[in-house]
Motif scaffolding. Structure first.
Motif, mmCIF file in Angstrom:
data_model
loop_
_atom_site.group_PDB
_atom_site.id
_atom_site.type_symbol
_atom_site.label_atom_id
_atom_site.label_comp_id
_atom_site.label_asym_id
_atom_site.label_seq_id
_atom_site.Cartn_x
_atom_site.Cartn_y
_atom_site.Cartn_z
ATOM 1 N N GLY A 1 -10.567 10.478 -16.907
ATOM 2 C CA GLY A 1 -11.991 10.771 -16.886
ATOM 3 C C GLY A 1 -12.867 9.624 -16.449
ATOM 4 N N ALA B 1 -16.107 9.778 -14.352
ATOM 5 C CA ALA B 1 -16.146 11.112 -14.952
ATOM 6 C C ALA B 1 -16.258 12.239 -13.933
ATOM 7 C CB ALA B 1 -17.307 11.188 -15.943
ATOM 8 N N GLU C 1 -9.972 12.934 -11.232
ATOM 9 C CA GLU C 1 -9.986 12.861 -12.692
ATOM 10 C C GLU C 1 -10.331 14.207 -13.324
ATOM 11 O OE1 GLU C 1 -8.974 10.261 -14.553
ATOM 12 O OE2 GLU C 1 -8.431 9.349 -12.636
ATOM 13 N N THR D 1 -9.545 16.701 -16.927
ATOM 14 C CA THR D 1 -10.588 16.827 -17.940
ATOM 15 C C THR D 1 -11.365 18.137 -17.904
ATOM 16 O OG1 THR D 1 -12.189 15.728 -16.489
ATOM 17 C CG2 THR D 1 -10.925 14.326 -17.993
#
Length: 297
Positions: free
Chosen positions: A35, A38, A43, A47
């Motif tokens: 993450g 983010a 990533e 997530t």
């Protein structure tokens, strides 16, 4: 003797149902440092529930949470103090990709008990299958200080010859100060990773990171760097825990490509994240994972 090898090996396997959801997978991924950044698409596959891919090392916590250490100490014939216990190594065989949510049957048994002289090693095997067949097999090697010396089988050597030449890839991953606190929410509540007083009784200056957290961080680095982010390519993953990691340190992960597999070595190199600059502290280039192999398609 606190470990009765014959009784432990003769014990009936323990079988139970386990279940996990996308939330469990996401929490595990965050616990191993996913993450960041983010909004990075690479990533988000770790997530965001609509894109979720399951890193195979999630198998070490799925459903029951790190059965290799805590559950292994409650098996018949095993009576040892938790403060004497360390996770010595881990082997994971993936039979097919792990679904983002599911239910399965997990069977735990002690597959071996080895006498290393000054210590004992328990090998706890966990086999997991769902309605469609086998999913994964986990072998956790539990190192128990001061419990060897009864003249039992020493077991096979797991040491490998070091990889030849310079690594093909080297990456660094910073371990946040709260990494162990976040990772333990996936089920490994050993106070060694959170309680300073308990850590001192176990012989450490302060709480240490879970070995399986380092294990997950490392597999993610290999998948992202050499396997094109494709978690389904992982066939097996084995390591020996050669040293400890303290939250706040940085991991250096060296990777060597070989036919059908990646050799890996991991060390702790400094105690400030590279992006923050400043004077680094740490233990030089202290080994933390050794004899590490990721087999892949």
């Amino acid at each position: 003797m606190p470990i009765d090898a014959a009784k432990a090996l003769a014990a009936e396997p323990r079988t139970g149902e386990i279940a996990w959801t996308t939330k469990d997978v996401q929490l595990y991924h965050l616990g191993i440092g996913a993450g960041i950044p983010a909004t990075d698409p690479d990533e988000l596959r770790y997530t965001l529930e609509s894109r979720l891919h399951v890193l195979p090392s999630f198998a070490t916590v799925a459903g029951s949470g790190a059965p290799g250490v805590i559950s292994g100490l409650s098996m018949p014939g095993v009576e040892v103090e938790l403060a004497k216990v360390l996770h010595g190594g881990q082997t994971l065989e993936i039979h097919r990709p792990i679904p983002a949510e599911g239910t399965a049957t997990a069977t735990h048994r002690l597959a071996a008990v080895y006498d290393k002289g000054k210590a004992a090693i328990l090998v706890l095997r966990t086999e997991v299958a769902d309605a469609d067949g086998p999913l994964w097999t986990n072998d956790a090697q539990i190192f128990v200080r001061g419990e060897g010396g009864w003249g039992g089988d020493r077991g096979p050597s797991t040491r490998l010859e070091p990889p030849a030449g310079e690594p093909d890839e080297t990456v660094e991953r910073f371990v946040r100060e709260d990494q162990a606190l976040l990772y333990r929410l996936s089920g490994d509540w050993n106070p060694l990773h959170a309680d300073p007083e308990f850590a001192r009784r176990a012989g450490f200056d302060k709480p240490i990171l879970h070995g399986l957290c380092t294990y997950g961080i490392t597999l993610k680095a290999v998948v992202d760097t050499l396997l094109g982010g494709d978690v389904s390519r992982v066939r097996s993953y084995t390591t020996r825990f050669a040293g400890v990691v303290y939250p706040g340190e940085t991991l250096r992960i060296r990777m060597w490509r070989e036919e059908g597999r990646v050799r890996v070595a991991v060390s702790a190199v400094r105690g400030v994240p590279p992006r923050e600059g400043g004077r680094a502290w740490g233990r030089g280039d202290a080994p933390v994972l050794a004899d590490t192999v990721v087999e892949h398609s």
